[in-house]
Design an enzyme around this catalytic site. Structure first.
Site, PDB file in Angstrom:
ATOM      1  N   CYS A 177      -6.214   1.225   5.251  1.00  0.00           N
ATOM      2  CA  CYS A 177      -5.164   1.877   6.041  1.00  0.00           C
ATOM      3  C   CYS A 177      -5.584   3.298   6.421  1.00  0.00           C
ATOM      4  CB  CYS A 177      -3.838   1.827   5.280  1.00  0.00           C
ATOM      5  SG  CYS A 177      -2.432   2.106   6.369  1.00  0.00           S
ATOM      6  N   HIS A 282      -2.937  -3.508   4.324  1.00  0.00           N
ATOM      7  CA  HIS A 282      -3.109  -3.312   2.872  1.00  0.00           C
ATOM      8  C   HIS A 282      -3.291  -4.676   2.188  1.00  0.00           C
ATOM      9  CE1 HIS A 282      -1.902   0.993   2.269  1.00  0.00           C
ATOM     10  NE2 HIS A 282      -1.348   0.801   3.452  1.00  0.00           N
ATOM     11  N   GLU A 284      -4.101  -5.267  -0.719  1.00  0.00           N
ATOM     12  CA  GLU A 284      -3.706  -5.202  -2.141  1.00  0.00           C
ATOM     13  C   GLU A 284      -2.210  -5.398  -2.338  1.00  0.00           C
ATOM     14  OE1 GLU A 284      -4.295  -2.703  -0.161  1.00  0.00           O
ATOM     15  OE2 GLU A 284      -3.249  -0.867  -0.741  1.00  0.00           O
TER      16      GLU A 284
HETATM   17  N1  LIG Z   1      -1.466   7.153   8.476  1.00  0.00           N
HETATM   18  C1  LIG Z   1      -0.924   6.700   7.244  1.00  0.00           C
HETATM   19  C2  LIG Z   1      -1.498   5.425   6.751  1.00  0.00           C
HETATM   20  C3  LIG Z   1      -0.605   4.768   5.792  1.00  0.00           C
HETATM   21  C4  LIG Z   1      -1.282   4.224   4.582  1.00  0.00           C
HETATM   22  O1  LIG Z   1      -2.472   4.399   4.366  1.00  0.00           O
HETATM   23  O2  LIG Z   1      -0.611   3.625   3.750  1.00  0.00           O
END
Ligand SMILES: NCCCC(=O)O
Length: 312
Positions: A177, A282, A284
């Site tokens: 992410c 994500h 996970e």
């Molecule tokens: N720009 C935020 C990304 C959100 C995350 O990594 O959960």
């Protein structure tokens, strides 16, 4: 033993020039010692190498950072660095050890240390960049369009250095992410500061449903994700929890997945290393082998395979 028996034994142990039979022709007792020592060294080196190969992989995970809140007391008045449990547990499903890598403090007045992020890159076998706060627009030479999109420049600096050290050490990197966005920025790419504002036709990539929000992605033909995940078809469902996204691709980056139908970048890969990849979703946050969302075990296994191959 009679004299005759002694002479016979001596003849068996020495050649006709009187040299002991365990010496090759032309060899001296000193070169024989050299041979024995070299053989011992090879045996010890082989046993050390096999011990290293058998030890579980050591995977570093970058820290999420909580900055002290003004006026707070207790934990909230402290700098906290932490792991979200599911990322550690997801990586550990493949029986590897995980270590959160803290920021380092080489010049601070209170606890200065000679330990640098390069030492972590030297001792760990691969790096996972955790998700979390927005990447700061300053990190790709823009000013935040709104104050709430300023991101976390301190975390950017820490993770950009960490990333550089692991890449220089030739070790694999998997960005999740925010980690995917950071990879793009590290190679000179840019981000949409806010998808809804910058790409009004795009679908919602973030929603009040948080990690239950999901959409379809597809893998471009010939991409390494298409190859790795071929048993799951050329498109899949993933969660979506981000309002920034990759805009201009960084140097030597290729797109590995796009959302459907709005074609936003969902995964990228740096082509000059064996495994440096970012996923916008994500993996996970959901159970592997579930029927609905993309099972990303094959991606994790490829990351760990390269970690195993490059650990020397
Ligand atoms: N720009 C935020 C990304 C959100 C995350 O990594 O959960």
């Amino acid at each position: 033993m009679t004299d005759e028996e002694k002479r016979r034994t001596d003849r068996r142990q020495r050649d006709r020039h009187g040299n002991p039979r365990y010496l090759d022709p032309g060899e001296t007792i000193f070169s024989l010692w050299g041979r024995v020592l070299a053989a011992r060294y090879r045996r010890v080196a082989a046993s050390l190498a096999s011990r290293v190969m058998q030890r579980p992989l050591h995977i570093g995970i970058s820290a999420r950072i909580f900055h002290p809140e003004a006026g707070a007391t207790g934990l909230r008045s402290k700098n906290l660095q932490y792991l979200e449990e599911s990322i550690a547990h997801w990586v550990m499903t493949r029986d590897v050890l995980v270590f959160m890598i803290p920021t380092v403090n080489t010049e601070g007045l209170i606890h200065p240390s000679n330990i640098r992020l390069s030492h972590y890159a030297e001792h760990l076998d691969g790096l996972v960049l955790q998700g979390g706060a927005d990447v700061s627009p300053q990190s790709y030479a823009e000013t935040p369009t709104r104050p709430e999109w300023s991101g976390d420049p301190a975390r950017d600096r820490y993770e950009l250095e960490l990333l550089r050290e692991f890449i220089q050490a030739g070790k694999p990197v998997l960005g999740i992410c925010r980690g995917c966005q950071l990879l793009n920025v590290a190679f000179g790419g840019t981000l949409y500061q806010d998808i809804a504002t910058d790409v009004p036709d795009a679908m919602a990539h973030v929603h009040d449903d948080y990690d239950r929000h999901r959409h379809v992605i597809h893998f471009p033909e010939g991409s390494s994700l298409a190859r790795m995940l071929k048993s799951q078809g050329s498109q899949a469902l993933v969660n979506s929890i981000h309002h920034q996204a990759v805009k201009d691709l960084g140097r030597d980056m290729v797109v590995e997945a796009r959302s459907s139908p709005d074609n936003m970048v969902e995964a990228i890969r740096y082509t000059k290393a064996p495994f440096v990849m970012g996923l916008q979703w994500h993996p996970e946050f959901h159970r592997a082998g579930g029927v609905e969302l993309l099972d990303c075990t094959a991606i994790l296994d490829n990351f760990l395979r390269v970690a195993r191959e490059t650990r020397f």
